[in-house]
Design a protein around this motif. Sequence first.
Motif, PDB file in Angstrom:
ATOM      1  N   SER A  24      22.536  -4.955  25.699  1.00 10.87           N
ATOM      2  CA  SER A  24      22.861  -6.326  25.068  1.00 10.87           C
ATOM      3  C   SER A  24      21.515  -6.711  24.190  1.00 10.87           C
ATOM      4  N   GLU A  25      21.712  -7.473  23.394  1.00  9.64           N
ATOM      5  CA  GLU A  25      20.708  -8.292  22.717  1.00  9.64           C
ATOM      6  C   GLU A  25      19.789  -8.940  23.687  1.00  9.64           C
ATOM      7  N   GLU A  26      20.459  -9.702  24.642  1.00 10.03           N
ATOM      8  CA  GLU A  26      19.692 -10.345  25.754  1.00 10.03           C
ATOM      9  C   GLU A  26      18.989  -9.358  26.509  1.00 10.03           C
ATOM     10  N   ASP A  27      19.489  -8.507  26.706  1.00  9.52           N
ATOM     11  CA  ASP A  27      18.708  -7.238  27.876  1.00  9.52           C
ATOM     12  C   ASP A  27      17.289  -6.833  26.875  1.00  9.52           C
ATOM     13  N   LEU A  28      17.673  -6.543  25.599  1.00 11.17           N
ATOM     14  CA  LEU A  28      16.505  -6.107  24.766  1.00 11.17           C
ATOM     15  C   LEU A  28      15.558  -7.527  24.319  1.00 11.17           C
ATOM     16  N   ARG A  29      15.746  -8.466  24.332  1.00 12.76           N
ATOM     17  CA  ARG A  29      15.147  -9.720  24.064  1.00 12.76           C
ATOM     18  C   ARG A  29      14.091  -9.866  25.417  1.00 12.76           C
ATOM     19  N   ALA A  30      14.970  -9.762  26.818  1.00  6.00           N
ATOM     20  CA  ALA A  30      14.165  -9.773  27.876  1.00  6.00           C
ATOM     21  C   ALA A  30      12.944  -8.808  28.108  1.00  6.00           C
ATOM     22  N   ALA A  31      13.257  -7.636  27.780  1.00  6.67           N
ATOM     23  CA  ALA A  31      12.179  -6.577  27.816  1.00  6.67           C
ATOM     24  C   ALA A  31      11.256  -6.646  26.780  1.00  6.67           C
ATOM     25  N   GLY A  32      11.762  -6.756  25.498  1.00  6.89           N
ATOM     26  CA  GLY A  32      10.691  -6.823  24.247  1.00  6.89           C
ATOM     27  C   GLY A  32      10.674  -5.356  23.891  1.00  6.89           C
ATOM     28  N   ALA A  33      10.140  -5.350  22.640  1.00  6.11           N
ATOM     29  CA  ALA A  33      10.150  -4.021  21.939  1.00  6.11           C
ATOM     30  C   ALA A  33       9.434  -3.003  22.557  1.00  6.11           C
ATOM     31  N   VAL A  34       8.293  -3.051  23.097  1.00  4.80           N
ATOM     32  CA  VAL A  34       7.387  -2.519  23.602  1.00  4.80           C
ATOM     33  C   VAL A  34       7.939  -1.792  25.193  1.00  4.80           C
ATOM     34  N   ASP A  35       8.326  -2.766  25.880  1.00  6.15           N
ATOM     35  CA  ASP A  35       8.929  -2.221  27.099  1.00  6.15           C
ATOM     36  C   ASP A  35       9.952  -1.420  26.853  1.00  6.15           C
ATOM     37  N   ALA A  36      11.037  -1.783  26.059  1.00  7.47           N
ATOM     38  CA  ALA A  36      12.099  -1.154  25.720  1.00  7.47           C
ATOM     39  C   ALA A  36      11.632   0.454  25.434  1.00  7.47           C
ATOM     40  N   PHE A  37      10.880   0.563  24.281  1.00 10.30           N
ATOM     41  CA  PHE A  37      10.282   1.669  23.772  1.00 10.30           C
ATOM     42  C   PHE A  37       9.739   2.604  25.099  1.00 10.30           C
ATOM     43  N   MET A  38       8.935   2.078  25.940  1.00  9.88           N
ATOM     44  CA  MET A  38       8.349   2.800  26.876  1.00  9.88           C
ATOM     45  C   MET A  38       9.449   3.126  28.048  1.00  9.88           C
ATOM     46  N   ARG A  39      10.498   2.459  28.252  1.00 12.25           N
ATOM     47  CA  ARG A  39      11.412   2.893  29.156  1.00 12.25           C
ATOM     48  C   ARG A  39      12.299   4.025  28.477  1.00 12.25           C
ATOM     49  N   SER A  54      11.811  -0.334  14.933  1.00 12.05           N
ATOM     50  CA  SER A  54      13.281  -0.749  14.688  1.00 12.05           C
ATOM     51  C   SER A  54      13.465  -1.841  15.802  1.00 12.05           C
ATOM     52  N   LEU A  55      13.133  -1.658  16.957  1.00  8.56           N
ATOM     53  CA  LEU A  55      13.321  -2.624  17.912  1.00  8.56           C
ATOM     54  C   LEU A  55      12.839  -3.801  17.679  1.00  8.56           C
ATOM     55  N   GLU A  56      11.649  -3.927  17.288  1.00  8.66           N
ATOM     56  CA  GLU A  56      10.959  -5.247  16.825  1.00  8.66           C
ATOM     57  C   GLU A  56      11.672  -5.729  15.936  1.00  8.66           C
ATOM     58  N   GLY A  57      12.118  -5.070  14.456  1.00  8.04           N
ATOM     59  CA  GLY A  57      12.790  -5.684  13.659  1.00  8.04           C
ATOM     60  C   GLY A  57      14.065  -6.028  14.033  1.00  8.04           C
ATOM     61  N   ALA A  58      14.587  -5.551  15.013  1.00 11.88           N
ATOM     62  CA  ALA A  58      16.111  -6.155  15.634  1.00 11.88           C
ATOM     63  C   ALA A  58      15.853  -7.374  16.144  1.00 11.88           C
ATOM     64  N   LEU A  59      14.893  -7.650  16.946  1.00 11.95           N
ATOM     65  CA  LEU A  59      14.437  -8.642  17.544  1.00 11.95           C
ATOM     66  C   LEU A  59      14.242  -9.785  16.646  1.00 11.95           C
ATOM     67  N   ARG A  60      13.494  -9.586  15.470  1.00 13.71           N
ATOM     68  CA  ARG A  60      13.115 -10.268  14.566  1.00 13.71           C
ATOM     69  C   ARG A  60      14.288 -10.717  13.340  1.00 13.71           C
ATOM     70  N   GLY A  61      15.343  -9.974  13.632  1.00  7.28           N
ATOM     71  CA  GLY A  61      16.223 -10.279  12.467  1.00  7.28           C
ATOM     72  C   GLY A  61      15.950  -9.469  11.211  1.00  7.28           C
ATOM     73  N   CYS A  62      14.886  -8.758  11.001  1.00 11.90           N
ATOM     74  CA  CYS A  62      14.686  -7.889   9.829  1.00 11.90           C
ATOM     75  C   CYS A  62      14.559  -6.460   9.861  1.00 11.90           C
ATOM     76  N   GLN A  63      14.546  -5.918   8.690  1.00 20.79           N
ATOM     77  CA  GLN A  63      14.216  -4.477   8.593  1.00 20.79           C
ATOM     78  C   GLN A  63      13.199  -4.176   9.202  1.00 20.79           C
ATOM     79  N   TRP A  64      13.090  -2.914   9.673  1.00 20.19           N
ATOM     80  CA  TRP A  64      12.051  -2.276  10.439  1.00 20.19           C
ATOM     81  C   TRP A  64      10.781  -2.360   9.592  1.00 20.19           C
ATOM     82  N   GLN A  65      10.917  -2.127   8.237  1.00 25.52           N
ATOM     83  CA  GLN A  65       9.883  -1.667   7.035  1.00 25.52           C
ATOM     84  C   GLN A  65       9.191  -3.109   6.891  1.00 25.52           C
ATOM     85  N   ASP A  66       9.908  -4.242   7.405  1.00 27.41           N
ATOM     86  CA  ASP A  66       9.312  -5.563   7.274  1.00 27.41           C
ATOM     87  C   ASP A  66       8.480  -6.085   8.236  1.00 27.41           C
TER      88      ASP A  66
END
Length: 124
Positions: A24-39, A54-66
């Motif tokens: 879920s979004e909550e799971d991803l927020r709790a982990a953070g982009a870097v930890d999720a990527f490393m998992r 992309s994970l960071e963009g998802a958490l920020r609500g923006c496109q990954w390029q932004d």
Amino acid sequence: MSITQLRNIGPKSAAWLRQVGLRSEEDLRAAGAVDAFMRIKRAGFRPSLNLLYSLEGALRGCQWQDVPEARRQEMVAQVEEAAAALPPPRGRPAAAPVTTTQGSEEGDSAPTFDFLDSPGGHDD
């Protein structure tokens, strides 16, 4: 919100996230982009840095390029630090210096091997 409903998260990325326990979004927020990527990396998958962005963009609500360049560099440094701390892959020995034994005859540069100590290595 389900992982599949987040911006930048396609079916393959969502499957990887679910397989490492982030559903879920909550799971991803709790982990953070870097930890999720490393998992995902530790699970044996081979994600590119685009997944990290992309994970960071998802958490920020923006496109990954932004995702700002400074943040990208910070995350890459964190990933490199975390990757350096990973143990060697299972079933494969850690990399070590390679050494060879030189032949005893002058000009003979091919490695020599002694199989006499190994089972079945000689006929008596």
